[in-house]
Design a protein around this motif. Structure first.
Motif, PDB file in Angstrom:
ATOM      1  N   MET A   1       0.648  -1.232   0.337  1.00  0.00           N
ATOM      2  CA  MET A   1       0.064   0.018   0.035  1.00  0.00           C
ATOM      3  C   MET A   1       0.906   1.044   0.139  1.00  0.00           C
ATOM      4  O   MET A   1       0.552   2.366  -1.054  1.00  0.00           O
ATOM      5  N   ASP A   2       1.894   1.171   0.094  1.00  0.00           N
ATOM      6  CA  ASP A   2       2.846   2.724   0.740  1.00  0.00           C
ATOM      7  C   ASP A   2       3.168   2.873  -0.571  1.00  0.00           C
ATOM      8  O   ASP A   2       3.696   3.864  -1.046  1.00  0.00           O
ATOM      9  N   ALA A   3       3.711   1.678  -0.986  1.00  0.00           N
ATOM     10  CA  ALA A   3       4.400   1.905  -3.280  1.00  0.00           C
ATOM     11  C   ALA A   3       3.483   2.365  -3.575  1.00  0.00           C
ATOM     12  O   ALA A   3       4.090   3.015  -4.186  1.00  0.00           O
ATOM     13  N   ALA A   4       1.969   2.803  -3.435  1.00  0.00           N
ATOM     14  CA  ALA A   4       0.813   3.299  -4.613  1.00  0.00           C
ATOM     15  C   ALA A   4       0.992   5.342  -4.084  1.00  0.00           C
ATOM     16  O   ALA A   4       0.848   6.353  -4.302  1.00  0.00           O
ATOM     17  N   LYS A   5       1.468   5.337  -2.404  1.00  0.00           N
ATOM     18  CA  LYS A   5       1.770   6.796  -2.620  1.00  0.00           C
ATOM     19  C   LYS A   5       2.136   7.086  -2.609  1.00  0.00           C
ATOM     20  O   LYS A   5       2.831   8.775  -2.227  1.00  0.00           O
ATOM     21  N   LYS A   6       4.303   6.441  -2.689  1.00  0.00           N
ATOM     22  CA  LYS A   6       5.467   6.958  -3.136  1.00  0.00           C
ATOM     23  C   LYS A   6       5.431   7.408  -4.824  1.00  0.00           C
ATOM     24  O   LYS A   6       5.546   6.063  -5.446  1.00  0.00           O
ATOM     25  N   PRO A   7       6.232   8.811  -5.320  1.00  0.00           N
ATOM     26  CA  PRO A   7       5.516   8.754  -6.552  1.00  0.00           C
ATOM     27  C   PRO A   7       7.066   8.094  -6.908  1.00  0.00           C
ATOM     28  O   PRO A   7       8.095   7.847  -6.155  1.00  0.00           O
ATOM     29  N   VAL A   8       6.842   7.669  -8.575  1.00  0.00           N
ATOM     30  CA  VAL A   8       8.155   6.616  -8.833  1.00  0.00           C
ATOM     31  C   VAL A   8       9.143   7.201  -9.409  1.00  0.00           C
ATOM     32  O   VAL A   8      10.205   7.239  -8.862  1.00  0.00           O
ATOM     33  N   SER A   9       8.500   9.215  -9.736  1.00  0.00           N
ATOM     34  CA  SER A   9       9.854   9.878 -10.062  1.00  0.00           C
ATOM     35  C   SER A   9       9.243  11.123  -9.750  1.00  0.00           C
ATOM     36  O   SER A   9       8.478  11.681 -10.037  1.00  0.00           O
ATOM     37  N   PRO A  10       9.359  11.260  -8.517  1.00  0.00           N
ATOM     38  CA  PRO A  10       9.285  13.145  -7.897  1.00  0.00           C
ATOM     39  C   PRO A  10       9.316  14.347  -9.004  1.00  0.00           C
ATOM     40  O   PRO A  10       8.424  14.782  -9.149  1.00  0.00           O
ATOM     41  N   ALA A  11      10.649  14.314  -9.306  1.00  0.00           N
ATOM     42  CA  ALA A  11      10.573  15.337 -10.675  1.00  0.00           C
ATOM     43  C   ALA A  11       9.571  14.641 -11.843  1.00  0.00           C
ATOM     44  O   ALA A  11       9.099  16.310 -12.105  1.00  0.00           O
ATOM     45  N   GLY A 146      -6.590   6.203  -2.162  1.00  0.00           N
ATOM     46  CA  GLY A 146      -5.062   6.645  -0.786  1.00  0.00           C
ATOM     47  C   GLY A 146      -4.140   6.532  -2.517  1.00  0.00           C
ATOM     48  O   GLY A 146      -2.675   6.690  -1.777  1.00  0.00           O
ATOM     49  N   VAL A 147      -4.588   6.433  -3.300  1.00  0.00           N
ATOM     50  CA  VAL A 147      -3.268   6.014  -4.082  1.00  0.00           C
ATOM     51  C   VAL A 147      -2.813   7.883  -4.751  1.00  0.00           C
ATOM     52  O   VAL A 147      -3.443   8.605  -4.679  1.00  0.00           O
ATOM     53  N   ARG A 148      -1.339   8.195  -3.891  1.00  0.00           N
ATOM     54  CA  ARG A 148      -0.667   8.956  -3.985  1.00  0.00           C
ATOM     55  C   ARG A 148      -1.326  10.425  -3.173  1.00  0.00           C
ATOM     56  O   ARG A 148      -0.391  11.362  -2.691  1.00  0.00           O
ATOM     57  N   VAL A 149      -2.092   9.484  -1.552  1.00  0.00           N
ATOM     58  CA  VAL A 149      -2.472  10.559  -0.637  1.00  0.00           C
ATOM     59  C   VAL A 149      -1.332  10.183   0.236  1.00  0.00           C
ATOM     60  O   VAL A 149      -1.108   8.782   0.793  1.00  0.00           O
ATOM     61  N   VAL A 150      -1.325  11.115   0.630  1.00  0.00           N
ATOM     62  CA  VAL A 150       0.323  10.332   2.169  1.00  0.00           C
ATOM     63  C   VAL A 150      -0.457   9.806   3.437  1.00  0.00           C
ATOM     64  O   VAL A 150      -1.126  10.214   3.074  1.00  0.00           O
ATOM     65  N   ASP A 151       0.204   9.693   4.275  1.00  0.00           N
ATOM     66  CA  ASP A 151      -0.415   9.037   5.063  1.00  0.00           C
ATOM     67  C   ASP A 151      -1.297   9.451   5.795  1.00  0.00           C
ATOM     68  O   ASP A 151      -0.943  10.465   6.266  1.00  0.00           O
ATOM     69  N   GLU A 152      -1.389   8.740   7.146  1.00  0.00           N
ATOM     70  CA  GLU A 152      -2.033   9.417   8.178  1.00  0.00           C
ATOM     71  C   GLU A 152      -1.744  10.060   8.798  1.00  0.00           C
ATOM     72  O   GLU A 152      -1.859  11.633   9.056  1.00  0.00           O
ATOM     73  N   THR A 154       1.499  12.455   8.734  1.00  0.00           N
ATOM     74  CA  THR A 154       1.206  12.826   7.946  1.00  0.00           C
ATOM     75  C   THR A 154       0.448  14.141   7.392  1.00  0.00           C
ATOM     76  O   THR A 154       0.376  14.870   7.843  1.00  0.00           O
ATOM     77  N   GLN A 155      -0.936  13.110   7.207  1.00  0.00           N
ATOM     78  CA  GLN A 155      -1.963  14.358   7.308  1.00  0.00           C
ATOM     79  C   GLN A 155      -2.522  14.440   8.474  1.00  0.00           C
ATOM     80  O   GLN A 155      -2.736  16.155   8.464  1.00  0.00           O
ATOM     81  N   ALA A 156      -2.080  14.362   9.312  1.00  0.00           N
ATOM     82  CA  ALA A 156      -2.011  15.023  10.851  1.00  0.00           C
ATOM     83  C   ALA A 156      -1.540  15.934  11.819  1.00  0.00           C
ATOM     84  O   ALA A 156      -1.863  17.427  11.846  1.00  0.00           O
ATOM     85  N   GLU A 157      -0.373  16.818  10.347  1.00  0.00           N
ATOM     86  CA  GLU A 157       0.094  17.639  11.105  1.00  0.00           C
ATOM     87  C   GLU A 157      -0.639  19.078  10.371  1.00  0.00           C
ATOM     88  O   GLU A 157       0.141  20.048  11.335  1.00  0.00           O
ATOM     89  N   GLY A 158      -1.138  18.306   9.318  1.00  0.00           N
ATOM     90  CA  GLY A 158      -2.110  19.534   9.115  1.00  0.00           C
ATOM     91  C   GLY A 158      -3.518  20.000  10.669  1.00  0.00           C
ATOM     92  O   GLY A 158      -3.867  20.875   9.847  1.00  0.00           O
ATOM     93  N   PHE A 159      -3.606  19.384  11.248  1.00  0.00           N
ATOM     94  CA  PHE A 159      -4.499  19.546  11.524  1.00  0.00           C
ATOM     95  C   PHE A 159      -3.910  19.431  13.226  1.00  0.00           C
ATOM     96  O   PHE A 159      -4.754  19.699  14.435  1.00  0.00           O
ATOM     97  N   SER A 160      -2.795  19.568  13.302  1.00  0.00           N
ATOM     98  CA  SER A 160      -2.349  20.013  14.990  1.00  0.00           C
ATOM     99  C   SER A 160      -2.344  21.534  15.391  1.00  0.00           C
ATOM    100  O   SER A 160      -2.468  22.072  14.518  1.00  0.00           O
ATOM    101  N   GLN A 161      -2.430  22.175  16.431  1.00  0.00           N
ATOM    102  CA  GLN A 161      -2.633  23.309  16.612  1.00  0.00           C
ATOM    103  C   GLN A 161      -1.177  24.378  16.950  1.00  0.00           C
ATOM    104  O   GLN A 161      -0.055  23.164  17.307  1.00  0.00           O
ATOM    105  N   PRO A 162      -0.965  24.972  16.398  1.00  0.00           N
ATOM    106  CA  PRO A 162       1.027  25.364  16.940  1.00  0.00           C
ATOM    107  C   PRO A 162       0.874  25.799  18.012  1.00  0.00           C
ATOM    108  O   PRO A 162       0.246  26.742  18.632  1.00  0.00           O
ATOM    109  N   LYS A 163       2.354  25.355  18.334  1.00  0.00           N
ATOM    110  CA  LYS A 163       2.479  26.200  19.633  1.00  0.00           C
ATOM    111  C   LYS A 163       3.027  27.233  19.658  1.00  0.00           C
ATOM    112  O   LYS A 163       3.408  28.196  18.874  1.00  0.00           O
TER     113      LYS A 163
END
Length: 163
Positions: A1-11, A146-152, A154-163
């Motif tokens: 499953m993780d393979a489908a989230k990572k790009p073959v070529s990020p560039a 979840g193809v090419r969608v980041v793991d949960e 990493t997604q949680a970073e967007g919902f954390s409160q700034p310190k």
């Protein structure tokens, strides 16, 4: 499953969590929807030549955009493990989009003059319906599988409160 989230070529396909394919597909979708609007308008005006030619060029822009989006989408397809539901869905998504692109290429070639023909409009409309089905499958790939969608985590970073 993780393979489908990572790009073959990020560039070429876009970095982790930010694939290029979804933004590139907006070009053919927008061009082809606009071409249908032009085709409908051409049926309603006295001198439709400019609208027919406008639709023709919008179709050409869409075909070129679809080829670029397909190249990047193919890179995303290569990251999906074969034999999975996600892979079968991706192959169907790709096949329908290729069919639509060929239909629009044929529609472009058909438009050799400035006369609107009902068949052109019908092919345009049917092609958009098939494109909608292909788009639904693309959404299923991203939002269900979840193809090419980041793991949960990493997604949680967007919902954390700034310190």
């Amino acid at each position: 499953m993780d393979a489908a989230k990572k790009p073959v070529s990020p560039a070429l396909a876009g970095p982790y969590g930010h694939p290029y394919h979804p933004i590139l597909v907006t070009v053919p979708i927008g061009a082809w929807v606009s071409s249908l609007v032009f085709d409908i308008a051409a049926q309603l005006v006295r001198d439709p030549a400019s609208l027919v030619q406008g639709a023709r060029w919008l179709i050409a822009i869409g075909v070129i955009g679809a080829v670029v989006a397909a190249c990047v989408g193919a890179l995303d397809l290569f990251a999906i493990p074969t034999g999975t539901r996600a892979f079968r869905t991706a192959v169907l998504h790709m096949s329908l989009n290729l069919l639509v692109t060929l239909a629009y290429a044929a529609n472009f070639l058909w438009r050799s003059d400035d006369r609107p023909e009902p068949g052109m409009l019908a092919l345009n409309a049917v092609s958009l319906v098939v494109l909608g089905v292909a788009g639904y499958l693309g959404g299923k790939l991203a939002f269900r599988y979840g193809v090419r969608v980041v793991d949960e985590d990493t997604q949680a970073e967007g919902f954390s409160q700034p310190k």
